[in-house]
Design a protein around this motif. Sequence first.
Motif, PDB file in Angstrom:
ATOM      1  N   LYS A 172     -18.978   1.030  -4.054  1.00 42.99           N
ATOM      2  CA  LYS A 172     -17.887   0.177  -4.552  1.00 42.99           C
ATOM      3  C   LYS A 172     -16.512   0.797  -4.341  1.00 42.99           C
ATOM      4  N   LYS A 173     -16.430   2.142  -4.539  1.00 42.47           N
ATOM      5  CA  LYS A 173     -15.130   2.811  -4.365  1.00 42.47           C
ATOM      6  C   LYS A 173     -14.660   2.709  -2.921  1.00 42.47           C
ATOM      7  N   LYS A 174     -15.610   2.958  -2.012  1.00 46.84           N
ATOM      8  CA  LYS A 174     -15.254   2.924  -0.585  1.00 46.84           C
ATOM      9  C   LYS A 174     -14.839   1.516  -0.169  1.00 46.84           C
ATOM     10  N   VAL A 175     -15.591   0.520  -0.683  1.00 47.14           N
ATOM     11  CA  VAL A 175     -15.278  -0.869  -0.333  1.00 47.14           C
ATOM     12  C   VAL A 175     -13.894  -1.245  -0.855  1.00 47.14           C
ATOM     13  N   ALA A 176     -13.625  -0.833  -2.125  1.00 46.54           N
ATOM     14  CA  ALA A 176     -12.321  -1.154  -2.715  1.00 46.54           C
ATOM     15  C   ALA A 176     -11.202  -0.508  -1.898  1.00 46.54           C
ATOM     16  N   THR A 177     -11.415   0.756  -1.495  1.00 41.76           N
ATOM     17  CA  THR A 177     -10.400   1.459  -0.688  1.00 41.76           C
ATOM     18  C   THR A 177     -10.172   0.730   0.636  1.00 41.76           C
ATOM     19  N   LEU A 178     -11.290   0.333   1.258  1.00 37.08           N
ATOM     20  CA  LEU A 178     -11.194  -0.374   2.543  1.00 37.08           C
ATOM     21  C   LEU A 178     -10.415  -1.678   2.395  1.00 37.08           C
ATOM     22  N   ILE A 179     -10.733  -2.427   1.329  1.00 41.86           N
ATOM     23  CA  ILE A 179     -10.054  -3.727   1.141  1.00 41.86           C
ATOM     24  C   ILE A 179      -8.563  -3.521   0.891  1.00 41.86           C
ATOM     25  N   VAL A 180      -8.235  -2.505   0.095  1.00 41.41           N
ATOM     26  CA  VAL A 180      -6.810  -2.235  -0.167  1.00 41.41           C
ATOM     27  C   VAL A 180      -6.102  -1.878   1.139  1.00 41.41           C
ATOM     28  N   ALA A 181      -6.749  -1.001   1.940  1.00 44.25           N
ATOM     29  CA  ALA A 181      -6.152  -0.601   3.223  1.00 44.25           C
ATOM     30  C   ALA A 181      -6.008  -1.815   4.136  1.00 44.25           C
ATOM     31  N   PHE A 182      -7.021  -2.662   4.120  1.00 33.67           N
ATOM     32  CA  PHE A 182      -7.026  -3.875   4.941  1.00 33.67           C
ATOM     33  C   PHE A 182      -5.846  -4.783   4.567  1.00 33.67           C
ATOM     34  N   VAL A 183      -5.705  -4.988   3.263  1.00 34.87           N
ATOM     35  CA  VAL A 183      -4.611  -5.855   2.786  1.00 34.87           C
ATOM     36  C   VAL A 183      -3.256  -5.255   3.169  1.00 34.87           C
ATOM     37  N   MET A 184      -3.134  -3.928   3.009  1.00 37.51           N
ATOM     38  CA  MET A 184      -1.856  -3.277   3.337  1.00 37.51           C
ATOM     39  C   MET A 184      -1.518  -3.409   4.823  1.00 37.51           C
ATOM     40  N   VAL A 185      -2.537  -3.219   5.656  1.00 40.58           N
ATOM     41  CA  VAL A 185      -2.313  -3.312   7.109  1.00 40.58           C
ATOM     42  C   VAL A 185      -1.879  -4.728   7.483  1.00 40.58           C
ATOM     43  N   TRP A 186      -2.539  -5.711   6.909  1.00 41.64           N
ATOM     44  CA  TRP A 186      -2.197  -7.114   7.235  1.00 41.64           C
ATOM     45  C   TRP A 186      -0.806  -7.464   6.722  1.00 41.64           C
ATOM     46  N   VAL A 187      -0.587  -7.162   5.437  1.00 37.48           N
ATOM     47  CA  VAL A 187       0.711  -7.527   4.843  1.00 37.48           C
ATOM     48  C   VAL A 187       1.841  -6.806   5.582  1.00 37.48           C
ATOM     49  N   GLY A 188       1.634  -5.515   5.863  1.00 42.58           N
ATOM     50  CA  GLY A 188       2.657  -4.724   6.547  1.00 42.58           C
ATOM     51  C   GLY A 188       3.001  -5.299   7.910  1.00 42.58           C
ATOM     52  N   ASN A 189       1.985  -5.619   8.683  1.00 43.81           N
ATOM     53  CA  ASN A 189       2.225  -6.133  10.034  1.00 43.81           C
ATOM     54  C   ASN A 189       2.864  -7.517  10.021  1.00 43.81           C
ATOM     55  N   VAL A 190       2.384  -8.359   9.120  1.00 43.47           N
ATOM     56  CA  VAL A 190       2.957  -9.710   9.047  1.00 43.47           C
ATOM     57  C   VAL A 190       4.412  -9.625   8.597  1.00 43.47           C
ATOM     58  N   TYR A 191       4.672  -8.724   7.619  1.00 44.86           N
ATOM     59  CA  TYR A 191       6.054  -8.569   7.143  1.00 44.86           C
ATOM     60  C   TYR A 191       6.961  -8.097   8.285  1.00 44.86           C
ATOM     61  N   LEU A 192       6.496  -7.092   9.019  1.00 41.28           N
ATOM     62  CA  LEU A 192       7.298  -6.535  10.121  1.00 41.28           C
ATOM     63  C   LEU A 192       7.582  -7.607  11.176  1.00 41.28           C
ATOM     64  N   PHE A 193       6.557  -8.409  11.458  1.00 40.58           N
ATOM     65  CA  PHE A 193       6.727  -9.463  12.461  1.00 40.58           C
ATOM     66  C   PHE A 193       7.709 -10.530  11.975  1.00 40.58           C
ATOM     67  N   LYS A 194       7.524 -10.925  10.718  1.00 36.73           N
ATOM     68  CA  LYS A 194       8.425 -11.948  10.157  1.00 36.73           C
ATOM     69  C   LYS A 194       9.856 -11.417  10.100  1.00 36.73           C
ATOM     70  N   TYR A 195       9.992 -10.131   9.761  1.00 38.57           N
ATOM     71  CA  TYR A 195      11.322  -9.518   9.663  1.00 38.57           C
ATOM     72  C   TYR A 195      12.029  -9.589  11.014  1.00 38.57           C
ATOM     73  N   ASN A 196      11.257  -9.410  12.072  1.00 37.31           N
ATOM     74  CA  ASN A 196      11.850  -9.403  13.411  1.00 37.31           C
ATOM     75  C   ASN A 196      11.932 -10.786  14.055  1.00 37.31           C
ATOM     76  N   SER A 197      11.426 -11.804  13.354  1.00 37.07           N
ATOM     77  CA  SER A 197      11.464 -13.143  13.940  1.00 37.07           C
ATOM     78  C   SER A 197      12.794 -13.819  13.643  1.00 37.07           C
ATOM     79  N   LEU A 198      13.220 -14.635  14.571  1.00 41.08           N
ATOM     80  CA  LEU A 198      14.468 -15.376  14.380  1.00 41.08           C
ATOM     81  C   LEU A 198      14.164 -16.730  13.763  1.00 41.08           C
ATOM     82  N   LYS A 199      15.002 -17.131  12.814  1.00 40.32           N
ATOM     83  CA  LYS A 199      14.800 -18.446  12.193  1.00 40.32           C
ATOM     84  C   LYS A 199      15.171 -19.546  13.189  1.00 40.32           C
ATOM     85  N   GLU A 200      16.170 -19.253  13.968  1.00 43.46           N
ATOM     86  CA  GLU A 200      16.589 -20.206  15.006  1.00 43.46           C
ATOM     87  C   GLU A 200      17.174 -19.409  16.164  1.00 43.46           C
ATOM     88  N   PRO A 201      17.268 -20.017  17.347  1.00 35.14           N
ATOM     89  CA  PRO A 201      17.785 -19.275  18.497  1.00 35.14           C
ATOM     90  C   PRO A 201      19.147 -18.642  18.196  1.00 35.14           C
TER      91      PRO A 201
END
Lengths: 197, 274
Positions: free
Chosen positions: B5-34
């Motif tokens: 359970k500990k390992k699974v919880a750690t994996l899920i937390v890492a998974f969520v962080m990786v996804w949220v981090g990457n999506v945030y970085l991508f959104k941060y660099n995206s333009l709302k309009e040209p």
Amino acid sequence: MYLSAYNKLFWGFILVVFNINLGPIDILPNFIGYFLICSGVCTLASQNKAFNKATIPSAIMGILSFKDAYKIQPASGFQVAVQNQSIPWIIYDGVALIISIYVVFCVVRGIYLTATERGLQELRERAKVRWRAYFITSSVMGFATPFLLNISSEWYILYFIWIFITFVAGFFIIGLMRIARNELGNDTVDNVDNHTF
Amino acid sequence: MNFNKKKVATLIVAFVMVWVGNVYLFKYNSLKEPLFIKSYADLQSGMPIRLHYLQNINDEYGAVIITFPEANKEFVQFNEYEWGRTRYYKMKEINIHFDNVEDVKRLTKGKEVKLTKANVQFGNGKSVVVNIGEVYLSPSVNETPLLQFNSGSQDSNYGGRTTTVAMSNGVIKGIKDRFSLKISDMVKLQLNDKVVTPSEFPVKFKIGDTITFQYDFKFKDENDIRSNYFYQLSRLIECEDLNGRQANEIVDLHYDPNIHEIDVKRLEKEEGNR
């Protein structure tokens, strides 16, 4: 008695692992695959209670996979998905990936425990090894996928190689269902009673 | 075959962080309009107007209609093509070309026109009024030059030189700068290989003299926001012969920023202030 249940798992996993699109339509829809798996594990729960744990997650995946049956946007990269979808849909994709791995775990664990009860060492080991391979490849892909958004496209080739490796691991899971059908599918209720209780 | 359970919880937390981090970085660099990049251009009759904008790498639409509020809101013909791309963006160049003198007249009505805004409609149906910098459209001048063009070159470090030969005796009265950019010292003037400073104007020249105009785009530093813009300037060298006939020599200065060095976040803030 359980032959048709294992057959459902076999065909269910074929539909889930293989994705062939005809234009926007997935001709091997995942939701049918998950409902077949759900139906299969419901029957197999009487052979081994461990299968029961896959019932709800596979039903959830069946419902969640409805949206994948018809894709308006062709699969042209994760960036498109992120740009065109709202954040809830991206969360949805992540949650769906975790649940789908859990479904495989529950089904393979059911086979593993049933094989252990029957003393089928070879099947037991196969289930263990194939689950590990599937878990590692799927998890790595789950972690790697969001990086597609921010890494340079030169790295995409590594991702596509990994998709292929994950597909092979999924293929071995399908093979496991077939072996399980042959070795555990002919169980009668009497056999089950002898082994389980 | 059990989950730790500990390992699974750690994996899920890492998974969520990786996804949220990457999506945030991508959104941060995206333009709302040209995002349009400012252009500073001084275009003589017939020269095409070049406008540039950045859009997200996966955006499939382009500009379909362009009008200039300061130029009679006439529709203009243009070509659009991809000018370059980075990890998150692609830059498009809109090349507004004039097939004949009538096309220019339609916009300018025979007068000089200063364009600072453009109304751009995109293929996705969105229409925006954008700040394009300062683009001057000048009617053509047919005058006999006092300095005859001899050779010209551009180097890769945002500089270039034009060499002319004097056709008669006369003076250089000054260098006319119509832009308020204050990019000083961009044009260096050499008369027979001797550097001439603006304080020495008027400068006399004799028939047959070689007069070289050398320019170099040097900004204050790499943080100078002006280094993100496009320049297609024509500096007017005001000349006069001994009979009092005036004729201006035009020196073209050209600068395109490096797409990989464009400070998108600063330009976005600047756009927000418009």
